[in-house]
Design an enzyme around this catalytic site. Sequence first.
Site, mmCIF file in Angstrom:
data_model
loop_
_atom_site.group_PDB
_atom_site.id
_atom_site.type_symbol
_atom_site.label_atom_id
_atom_site.label_comp_id
_atom_site.label_asym_id
_atom_site.label_seq_id
_atom_site.Cartn_x
_atom_site.Cartn_y
_atom_site.Cartn_z
ATOM 1 N N HIS A 1 0.841 -1.200 0.000
ATOM 2 C CA HIS A 1 0.000 0.000 0.000
ATOM 3 C C HIS A 1 0.874 1.247 0.000
ATOM 4 O O HIS A 1 2.029 1.206 0.427
ATOM 5 C CB HIS A 1 -0.942 0.006 1.214
ATOM 6 C CG HIS A 1 -0.217 -0.090 2.518
ATOM 7 N ND1 HIS A 1 0.233 -1.289 3.029
ATOM 8 C CD2 HIS A 1 0.174 0.869 3.398
ATOM 9 C CE1 HIS A 1 0.848 -1.069 4.174
ATOM 10 N NE2 HIS A 1 0.843 0.231 4.414
ATOM 11 N N HIS B 1 0.778 5.295 1.294
ATOM 12 C CA HIS B 1 0.099 6.346 2.055
ATOM 13 C C HIS B 1 0.141 7.641 1.232
ATOM 14 O O HIS B 1 1.192 7.998 0.700
ATOM 15 C CB HIS B 1 0.843 6.647 3.359
ATOM 16 C CG HIS B 1 0.878 5.516 4.329
ATOM 17 N ND1 HIS B 1 0.112 5.490 5.469
ATOM 18 C CD2 HIS B 1 1.596 4.363 4.342
ATOM 19 C CE1 HIS B 1 0.368 4.380 6.144
ATOM 20 N NE2 HIS B 1 1.265 3.681 5.486
HETATM 21 P P1 AMP Z 1 2.237 0.669 7.245
HETATM 22 O O1 AMP Z 1 2.911 0.995 8.546
HETATM 23 O O2 AMP Z 1 2.764 1.436 6.073
HETATM 24 O O3 AMP Z 1 2.174 -0.832 6.991
HETATM 25 O O4 AMP Z 1 0.762 1.202 7.418
HETATM 26 C C1 AMP Z 1 -0.366 0.433 7.672
HETATM 27 C C2 AMP Z 1 -1.506 1.408 7.833
HETATM 28 O O5 AMP Z 1 -2.721 0.678 7.740
HETATM 29 C C3 AMP Z 1 -1.537 2.141 9.174
HETATM 30 O O6 AMP Z 1 -1.434 3.543 8.929
HETATM 31 C C4 AMP Z 1 -2.888 1.762 9.771
HETATM 32 O O7 AMP Z 1 -3.515 2.836 10.426
HETATM 33 C C5 AMP Z 1 -3.668 1.314 8.547
HETATM 34 N N1 AMP Z 1 -4.720 0.346 8.789
HETATM 35 C C6 AMP Z 1 -4.602 -0.827 9.467
HETATM 36 N N2 AMP Z 1 -5.789 -1.478 9.476
HETATM 37 C C7 AMP Z 1 -6.663 -0.700 8.785
HETATM 38 C C8 AMP Z 1 -8.048 -0.811 8.457
HETATM 39 N N3 AMP Z 1 -8.776 -1.869 8.831
HETATM 40 N N4 AMP Z 1 -8.622 0.182 7.741
HETATM 41 C C9 AMP Z 1 -7.894 1.260 7.369
HETATM 42 N N5 AMP Z 1 -6.590 1.431 7.639
HETATM 43 C C10 AMP Z 1 -5.978 0.463 8.348
#
Ligand code: AMP
Length: 136
Positions: free
Chosen positions: A99, A101
Site C-alpha cells: 500500500h 500512504h
Molecule cells: P504501514 O505501517 O505502512 O504498513 O501502514 C499500515 C496502515 O494501515 C496504518 O497507517 C494503519 O492505520 C492502517 N490500517 C490498518 N488497518 C486498517 C483498516 N482496517 N482500515 C484502514 N486502515 C488500516
Amino acid sequence: MNDCVFCKIVRGEIPAAVVLQDELTLVFMDIGSVNPGHMLVAAKPHVENLQGMDGELAGAMFRSAARAARAIEAVFRPAGISVYQANGAAAGQTVFHAHIHVLPRWENDGLTFTWPVKHPSREELEKVAALLRAAL
Ligand code: AMP
Ligand code: ZN
C-alpha cells in the site's frame, strides 16, 4: 490471503471508507490517519511489497496515488502532500499487503522523519550503481 486485513477490505468483508477503485487498486481512508484526508492506496491482488508488483500493478498504484493527491489538493488545499510506502518491518511496514500512504501536510503537523545523510564518494556511488544495474 485469508487473514490479511487489506485482502478482507478488498473482498468487502470488513468496512472501509472507500474513495476510489479500479481494476487493480482500492483507495480508502487510513483508520490511523495522521491528518484528515490520509488515504491508503492498496493493491487489489495480495502482494506483500513493492518488489512483488509487476509493471502493470506498479503503474496502477501510482496512477491511483496521483488521483488521490489531486483529490486532497482540491478538498484541503494543504501546504503539502506526502507519499509514503514501507517495505518490510525495518522500513516501518505494519500491514504486509502492499500500500501507499497519501496524506495532506501542514507546517508543524508533527510528522517527522529523520534522514541520516552519509555523503558517499562518487566512486562509491558508481560502484553501487553498477551492482544495481547488473541486478535489473
Ligand atoms: P504501514 O505501517 O505502512 O504498513 O501502514 C499500515 C496502515 O494501515 C496504518 O497507517 C494503519 O492505520 C492502517 N490500517 C490498518 N488497518 C486498517 C483498516 N482496517 N482500515 C484502514 N486502515 C488500516
Ligand atoms: Zn492481502
